[in-house]
Write an enzyme that holds these catalytic residues in place. Sequence first.
Site, PDB file in Angstrom:
ATOM      1  N   GLU A   9      35.966  12.248  12.003  1.00  6.99           N
ATOM      2  CA  GLU A   9      34.988  11.352  12.624  1.00  6.99           C
ATOM      3  C   GLU A   9      33.949  10.846  11.618  1.00  6.99           C
ATOM      4  O   GLU A   9      33.556   9.689  11.657  1.00  6.99           O
ATOM      5  CB  GLU A   9      34.278  12.104  13.763  1.00  6.99           C
ATOM      6  CG  GLU A   9      33.593  11.215  14.777  1.00  6.99           C
ATOM      7  CD  GLU A   9      34.573  10.405  15.607  1.00  6.99           C
ATOM      8  OE1 GLU A   9      34.140   9.388  16.149  1.00  6.99           O
ATOM      9  OE2 GLU A   9      35.765  10.759  15.689  1.00  6.99           O
ATOM     10  N   ASP A  10      33.492  11.733  10.693  1.00  8.15           N
ATOM     11  CA  ASP A  10      32.337  11.412   9.856  1.00  8.15           C
ATOM     12  C   ASP A  10      32.666  11.206   8.381  1.00  8.15           C
ATOM     13  O   ASP A  10      31.770  10.897   7.596  1.00  8.15           O
ATOM     14  CB  ASP A  10      31.292  12.544   9.960  1.00  8.15           C
ATOM     15  CG  ASP A  10      30.770  12.701  11.378  1.00  8.15           C
ATOM     16  OD1 ASP A  10      30.854  11.725  12.149  1.00  8.15           O
ATOM     17  OD2 ASP A  10      30.290  13.803  11.714  1.00  8.15           O
TER      18      ASP A  10
END
Length: 709
Positions: free
Chosen positions: A84-85
Amino acid sequence: MSESTPSEILTSEPLLRVATTYLRPSDLELLEQAFHLAACAHKGQFRKSGEPYLIHPLSVAVILAEWHLDPQALCAALLHDTVEDTGTTAQEIMEQFGHSVSELVEGVSKLDRLEFQTEQQAQAENFRKMLLAMARDVRVILIKLADRLHNMRTLGAMKSDKQRRIARETLDIYGPIANRLGLHKLYQELEDLGFRYLYPNRYTVLSKALKAARGNRREVVGKILTALEQRLASFGLDVSIKGREKHLSSIYQKMQEKSLSFSQVQDIYGFRVIVPDLSSCYLALGALHTLYKPIPGKFKDYIAIPKSNGYQSLHTTLFGPFGTPVEIQIRTRDMHKIAESGVASHWLYKSSNTPLSDVQKKTHQWLQSLLEYQSESGDAAEFLEHIKVDLFPDAVYVFTPKGTIKSLIRGATAVDFAYDVHTDIGHHCVAAKINDQLAPLRTILNNGDRVEIITEAEATPNPAWLNYVVTAKARAKIRHYLRTLRHEEAEVLGERLLHQALRALNADPGTLTTDQWEQLLKGDRCKTREEVLAEIGLGKRLNIVVARSFLPKNGDTFPTPEMRTSITIRGSEGMAVQFAPCCRPIPGDPIIGLIKKGQGLLIHTQDCQNIRQSRTDPDKWVDVAWENNSGQLFEVAIKVLVLNRRGVLATVASAIAEAHSNIDSVTIAKADGTYSEINFTVQVQDRAHLAILMQNLRENPDVVRLTRV
């Protein structure tokens, strides 16, 4: 973890220190690889507190290692924010760590992937996603709960408004889920942290008061503990006893619920007795009941009937020294393990494939039922409403006619029980026998009730049941049935409306071809003929517009519409046809139909005051007529002004009964000392029937004035 320095935290040592106690060397190597991938991926990223971001996934993995989760879950915890990051892809994780780790990372990641317009919608949708992921693999929810726990432990770095929002979300969603899964220690810590950040001033005051009370209570606790140990030893029991101090959040909740002061809550002393085996539980209970007298009604046997999350213990409350209540929990070491770790204790790392225990099977059934609720819910908010009900632990235990125990939430009715047995039993139930006595379906069940459901093949769910059912399953099944039924009824009505419009345009409905329907559906939001007809029936599109789309488009003028043929109304069409409550039309009244968006066909009398201003659009109106001798009963309101005499209501009701009419409801408004106004809702077949009824009333000497409302 909090006492470690940054340099120590940025190695895998804190995780390996815990994992070494139960994992194999090859598993530890896998953890090292996952840690190095996470360290590279999060390099240069920092948390709000200024610490390296890597501290967070590492802390989450340590929490899971303390629960003894398998190496795949620990790897997923280390990597849960990488997709996600960071630039790391799911494919890279799959290639290095396998399909299982990749699936877990994806399951945790998708909980936070979508964006929402409102906070309520976001909460409901995240909740739905989390539960669906959990139903596929419970380790996803364990990772998510550990993630939330570490975020709550470090919430001090956030702004106060964000602290309150996250604390409220924790108390509303994550705490109850932890409790439902039996993660007691996690639940208590989430509750305390949520309380701390949602009500910081109250938390500070209670915290100081608890520290002061702790010193004052030490002598009493020591005296009770010594007495318990001596009495249990005299019975030959080898036990471990610990005092249980109440958590701040539970103290505050009890103060709020029962309007108690802090000192009143602190007057209760709690102890936990751990014994070696099952028989010792009941022996210890008997021994303690010879030491202090038990308080009636305060004994619960969660060993014979475990809680839905697998929790087992004996609970009793005794009159202690100085008249203070003493709460005792008695359990074996295995029961204590489940009480502390809950569902996590069943997903511990195991080297061999062991069969599922009864508690595991029960948990799996609950998790899988979530998928069923979701598939039948109309939207996220409705799904949230269903599941939040099931997250609260108060239960009532009842018996089937064959003696099987059913666990329902407190407040459950006979209808909830019927749906818990089987969906078809719920759909066709008409009455219930509770302890061999006939009882209404809305009867609330009590512990120990023996319930038998009476069914009829022709019976169907009643929308009124939604007013009193409390279980998620019953509510979801009833709503799904009514939604499906309404769609089918709207489809039938839509076909009648379309045929009426076609005949008005001099077109024969019987000549419509499959090619014409396929041409209409090209580019349309509806994919099938049935969907188009249902939208017409629900007023989402006009019948005349759909009818015109079937006519030739070669430049010819449309045929001159002839007088519309009327749609006949029987009174038994169901939810797609409704009778306006403002004018309550009955057979014999001149009527007109209004297509109301999302509701279907609404029938009014032609002289109804409420439709005068909205008759400007002829396409929204439908010519309707009563079917002869429909045999249905219709509600009509009448107002009767009578002399205020004793027994006048009985004579008026008798006159209505003599006209073979049912009274649906009655209200009395006292006009003055001489007269009273009685408002009846009665059931009649048609205007002729109503005329007979009103003639009966006029012949009553106590009736002064009579009007139809």
